[in-house]
Design an enzyme around this catalytic site. Structure first.
Site, short mmCIF file in Angstrom:
data_model
loop_
_atom_site.label_atom_id
_atom_site.label_comp_id
_atom_site.label_asym_id
_atom_site.label_seq_id
_atom_site.Cartn_x
_atom_site.Cartn_y
_atom_site.Cartn_z
N ASP A 1 -9.61 16.30 72.71
CA ASP A 1 -9.30 17.73 73.45
C ASP A 1 -7.84 17.88 73.20
OD1 ASP A 1 -8.12 16.73 76.47
OD2 ASP A 1 -8.76 15.34 75.11
N ASP B 1 -12.85 10.24 71.89
CA ASP B 1 -11.98 10.29 72.96
C ASP B 1 -12.10 10.03 74.50
OD1 ASP B 1 -8.91 10.74 73.99
OD2 ASP B 1 -9.96 12.62 74.65
#
Length: 272
Positions: free
Chosen positions: A212, A8
């Protein structure tokens, strides 16, 4: 030994100032030297990510728009998924009880109805920015995703409205505490990472991934080794309590972990 590493961007590889740190860049280069395939799996637009890769001379596969597009190392489109036109029309034309701003994405860029300069802080690294349009005139047949940005509590109430209106016709997820996304059904980073690994002749067991937020949930939960950032959304930790938690993105925690993994693969890791 993992053969593919998926990352990410916001809250994971990127530091809070929305830049890639030097340690992170050095570690990515070391992974490539070990013939580990790099994949950036992000909600950001393909146009922006292709610009970033070109500026950094990085070879990586791209999963962009939270799974709406997948591109090869050479920029070839490997997979696409768009919102059905009737879903896009409903979301764009409905009067929602929210203070959040609406943002529409297609292959040509990022579009919104009003200026919102504060949002551009997240794009200082690339210079990518929105285009102001009349939302009601947006072509409906090529919308990849629609995002709402605002206060988390307000977005949580909006999520309920969207569920009631859309039912099972779209996938809703929080890509950050202040960003709620409307995506095609079944569209997520984990699903398209499966498509990519099949294309590469790999399995998900051969992959590691870092994230996250709730848009990383399926990806982290499906790979051989998933890692949650120390700054992750509490909901993500609650959904995947069995996964290890590393450090904060401000400390380039992905680089910290991977350096240990490359240099001391048989020793236990501590994020401290």
């Amino acid at each position: 030994m993992a053969r593919l590493a998926a990352f990410d961007m916001d809250g994971t590889l990127l530091m809070p100032d929305h830049h890639l740190g030097e340690k992170t860049l050095s570690t990515l280069a070391r992974l490539r030297e070990r013939d580990i395939t790099l994949t950036f799996a992000t909600g950001r637009h393909a146009l922006e990510m292709q610009h970033i890769l070109g500026a950094l001379s990085l070879d990586a596969y791209l999963i962009t728009g939270n799974g709406t597009r997948v591109h090869s190392l050479e920029g070839e489109l490997l997979h696409r998924d768009d919102l059905p036109a009737d879903v896009a029309e409903l979301v764009l034309y409905q009067q929602w009880d929210t203070r959040a701003s609406m943002h529409i994405f297609n292959d040509d860029g990022w579009f919104t109805g009003k200026e919102n300069p504060a949002l551009l802080q997240a794009f200082v690294y690339s210079g990518f920015r929105y285009q102001i349009i009349d939302v009601k005139k947006m072509p409906l047949g090529s919308v990849t995703k629609i995002c709402f940005c605002g206060d988390h509590d307000d977005l949580t109430r909006l999520q309920i409205q969207l569920y009631e209106a859309l039912g099972e016709r779209a996938h809703l997820c929080f890509s950050a505490t202040d960003c709620l996304e409307v995506l095609p059904v079944g569209c997520n980073k984990g699903a398209v990472l499966t498509v990519l690994t099949q294309h590469l002749g790999l399995s998900l067991r051969d992959c590691m991934a870092f994230g996250d937020a709730m848009n990383d949930r399926e990806m982290l939960g499906s790979v051989g080794s998933g890692f949650i950032m120390g700054n992750a959304m509490p909901q993500l930790r609650a959904e995947l309590p069995h996964l290890p938690v590393i450090g904060h993105c401000r400390n380039q925690a992905v680089s910290h972990y991977l350096t240990h993994w490359l240099d001391y693969p048989h020793l236990p890791y501590s994020p401290e």
